[in-house]
Design a protein around this motif. Structure first.
Motif, PDB file in Angstrom:
ATOM      1  N   PHE A  61       0.831  -1.206   0.000  1.00 43.93           N
ATOM      2  CA  PHE A  61       0.000   0.000   0.000  1.00 43.93           C
ATOM      3  C   PHE A  61       0.873   1.267   0.000  1.00 43.93           C
ATOM      4  O   PHE A  61       0.609   2.220  -0.727  1.00 43.93           O
ATOM      5  CB  PHE A  61      -0.929  -0.002   1.220  1.00 43.93           C
ATOM      6  CG  PHE A  61      -2.239  -0.678   0.978  1.00 43.93           C
ATOM      7  CD1 PHE A  61      -3.425   0.032   0.982  1.00 43.93           C
ATOM      8  CD2 PHE A  61      -2.309  -2.048   0.737  1.00 43.93           C
ATOM      9  CE1 PHE A  61      -4.650  -0.590   0.757  1.00 43.93           C
ATOM     10  CE2 PHE A  61      -3.515  -2.691   0.511  1.00 43.93           C
ATOM     11  CZ  PHE A  61      -4.698  -1.963   0.512  1.00 43.93           C
ATOM     12  N   LEU A  62       1.908   1.250   0.836  1.00 50.67           N
ATOM     13  CA  LEU A  62       2.774   2.424   0.970  1.00 50.67           C
ATOM     14  C   LEU A  62       3.539   2.697  -0.324  1.00 50.67           C
ATOM     15  O   LEU A  62       3.682   3.852  -0.747  1.00 50.67           O
ATOM     16  CB  LEU A  62       3.743   2.222   2.135  1.00 50.67           C
ATOM     17  CG  LEU A  62       4.636   3.397   2.524  1.00 50.67           C
ATOM     18  CD1 LEU A  62       3.797   4.628   2.852  1.00 50.67           C
ATOM     19  CD2 LEU A  62       5.518   3.021   3.713  1.00 50.67           C
ATOM     20  N   GLU A  63       4.001   1.628  -0.956  1.00 53.39           N
ATOM     21  CA  GLU A  63       4.752   1.797  -2.214  1.00 53.39           C
ATOM     22  C   GLU A  63       3.851   2.394  -3.289  1.00 53.39           C
ATOM     23  O   GLU A  63       4.278   3.263  -4.065  1.00 53.39           O
ATOM     24  CB  GLU A  63       5.299   0.429  -2.664  1.00 53.39           C
ATOM     25  CG  GLU A  63       6.358   0.501  -3.755  1.00 53.39           C
ATOM     26  CD  GLU A  63       5.766   0.477  -5.151  1.00 53.39           C
ATOM     27  OE1 GLU A  63       6.443   0.946  -6.095  1.00 53.39           O
ATOM     28  OE2 GLU A  63       4.632  -0.012  -5.307  1.00 53.39           O
ATOM     29  N   ALA A  64       2.602   1.966  -3.342  1.00 52.06           N
ATOM     30  CA  ALA A  64       1.647   2.517  -4.318  1.00 52.06           C
ATOM     31  C   ALA A  64       1.306   3.963  -3.981  1.00 52.06           C
ATOM     32  O   ALA A  64       1.198   4.813  -4.872  1.00 52.06           O
ATOM     33  CB  ALA A  64       0.389   1.666  -4.360  1.00 52.06           C
ATOM     34  N   CYS A  65       1.157   4.281  -2.701  1.00 54.03           N
ATOM     35  CA  CYS A  65       0.809   5.648  -2.261  1.00 54.03           C
ATOM     36  C   CYS A  65       1.886   6.656  -2.656  1.00 54.03           C
ATOM     37  O   CYS A  65       1.582   7.797  -3.013  1.00 54.03           O
ATOM     38  CB  CYS A  65       0.642   5.696  -0.748  1.00 54.03           C
ATOM     39  SG  CYS A  65      -0.914   5.049  -0.137  1.00 54.03           S
TER      40      CYS A  65
END
Length: 424
Positions: A61-65
């Protein structure tokens, strides 16, 4: 958004055991494209995940954000989120997706540089290295990123902590080049010139098929540090350096080679004139500070030569011989050299005479014995590792195949026969 909410539920339910995490990893890989498509709306979902328990899902999720463009507001908030994640994430989970973890850490670096606050990422990046490493002998892609942050934040001591570790495993050659180059610059900043030379030497002698910009810049600094530390520059690279480096590096660093030639002549006026004529070049390379240290070191070098000839000498004579402006300036140089352990001498303040002494170290103190023993133990460990590596390489099919092809280009009478069991 229902699919994202369902993914959050799966992350929460499949993060307790190792087998569940492996299953979750497959789910996350399949959902990666859709996560990036929804990247602008994922941030609120991070609050539903615990970075210490749901590390793998949180990472995706963090990498996509953080994949989108950076603004000042978003950078400041993401720096805090990423730093908290790195601090609390489970190493065994993030190692399942090392590329994602590295990507997030590099974005942390980019965001603190965007904010012009590199210090904020120094501690998190060091923690990230420790969680990514399989052992301290492993050089990760994050090592050079961490050292760059230390350089920009002027946290040289923190950078030294990681340079003291022996590295035996390297994944990407570029990581090694940058690790040694940035490490050399940190050691220069701390005036640990011997260690700086070792690291810069590793860059210029590392295997390379073509000349790269990192090796060129490293060789420029290698020349300058050699002059400061040794007072001379070797006329050629060692035989184990690549042919490309031996043939081409000097031509890319000609002003620095000529500086070394001028330094070797020992004429201070000529050296200063050459530096003045090429100041713009040295300044554009960001090496002017080092060049000035080279000029300063020639005075020390000339004073050291005097210790080989004289037992006593007046400060006035030292100033005249070394071409310093006054006996007071000569006294300051001598005192600094005594303090740095570069010479052994006493100064009689009454008559201004300097008495040169022998090295007082008898190499029989407990401290010295411990240092020698530590060096021996380290060399023994290194020898064992080299033996293991040699055995692995000598039985590697790719290596043996290459050796066989190379031998076919020559007269076999000039070589030992290839062992039949290798089937080359």
């Amino acid at each position: 958004m229902n699919s994202v909410e369902g993914l959050v539920t799966q992350i929460q339910g499949l993060s307790s055991t190792a087998s569940d995490v492996l299953s979750l990893h497959n789910v996350l890989k399949q959902a990666d494209d859709s996560l990036h498509a929804e990247s602008t709306r994922l941030l609120p979902f991070l609050d539903q995940l615990d970075p210490s328990k749901h590390s793998l899902g949180y990472l995706y999720f963090l990498e996509a954000c953080t994949a989108g463009p950076v603004t000042t507001e978003s950078a400041s908030s993401f720096v805090l989120i990423i730093a908290r994640f790195i601090s609390s994430c489970a190493a065994e989970q993030i190692r399942l997706a090392p590329d994602k973890f590295i990507s997030v850490c590099k974005r942390l670096k980019d965001q603190v540089l965007f904010l012009e606050e590199p210090l904020r990422a120094v501690a998190p990046m060091l923690a990230a290295i420790r969680k990514l490493q399989s052992s301290t002998e492993n050089l990760t892609t994050l090592h050079p990123e961490f050292l760059l942050l230390c350089l920009l934040a002027k946290c040289y001591k923190t950078g030294l902590s990681i340079l003291e570790e022996d590295i035996f495993e390297v994944d990407q050659p570029r990581d090694l080049y940058l690790y040694c180059y940035y490490g050399g610059m940190i050691c220069i900043g701390k005036k640990y010139f011997r260690k700086a030379l070792e690291l810069l030497h590793n860059v210029v002698t590392a295997p390379m098929s073509t000349i790269n910009a990192i090796a060129v810049e490293a060789y420029k600094k290698y020349i300058l540090v050699s002059l400061i530390h040794h007072g001379q520059l070797s006329t050629s690279l060692p035989k184990y350096a690549s042919t490309v480096a031996q043939r081409n590096l000097k031509s890319f660093c000609q002003p620095y080679v000529e500086l070394a030639n001028s330094y070797t002549n020992g004429k201070i006026a000529d050296l200063e004139a050459y530096v003045q004529a090429n100041m713009e070049k040295f300044g554009s390379d960001n090496n002017l500070g080092l060049v000035k240290q080279v000029v300063s070191s020639i005075y020390k070098r000339n004073i050291q030569r005097l210790t080989q000839t004289y037992l006593t000498l007046s400060l006035q004579d030292i100033a005249n011989t070394v071409q310093l402006n006054s006996p007071k300036e000569a006294e300051m140089h001598v005192l600094q050299m005594i303090q740095d352990g570069e010479i052994y001498a006493t100064i009689n303040q009454k008559d201004g005479m300097v008495r040169f002494l022998e090295d007082p170290e008898q190499y029989k103190t407990c401290e010295m014995i411990e240092r020698v023993d530590s060096s021996i133990q380290r060399l023994m460990t290194l020898s064992k590792k080299l033996t293991v590596l040699d055995e692995l390489m000598s039985s590697d099919p790719m290596y043996l195949g290459k050796v066989g092809r190379e031998r076919q280009r020559f007269d076999f009478d000039d070589f030992d026969s290839v062992p039949q069991r290798f089937n080359i």
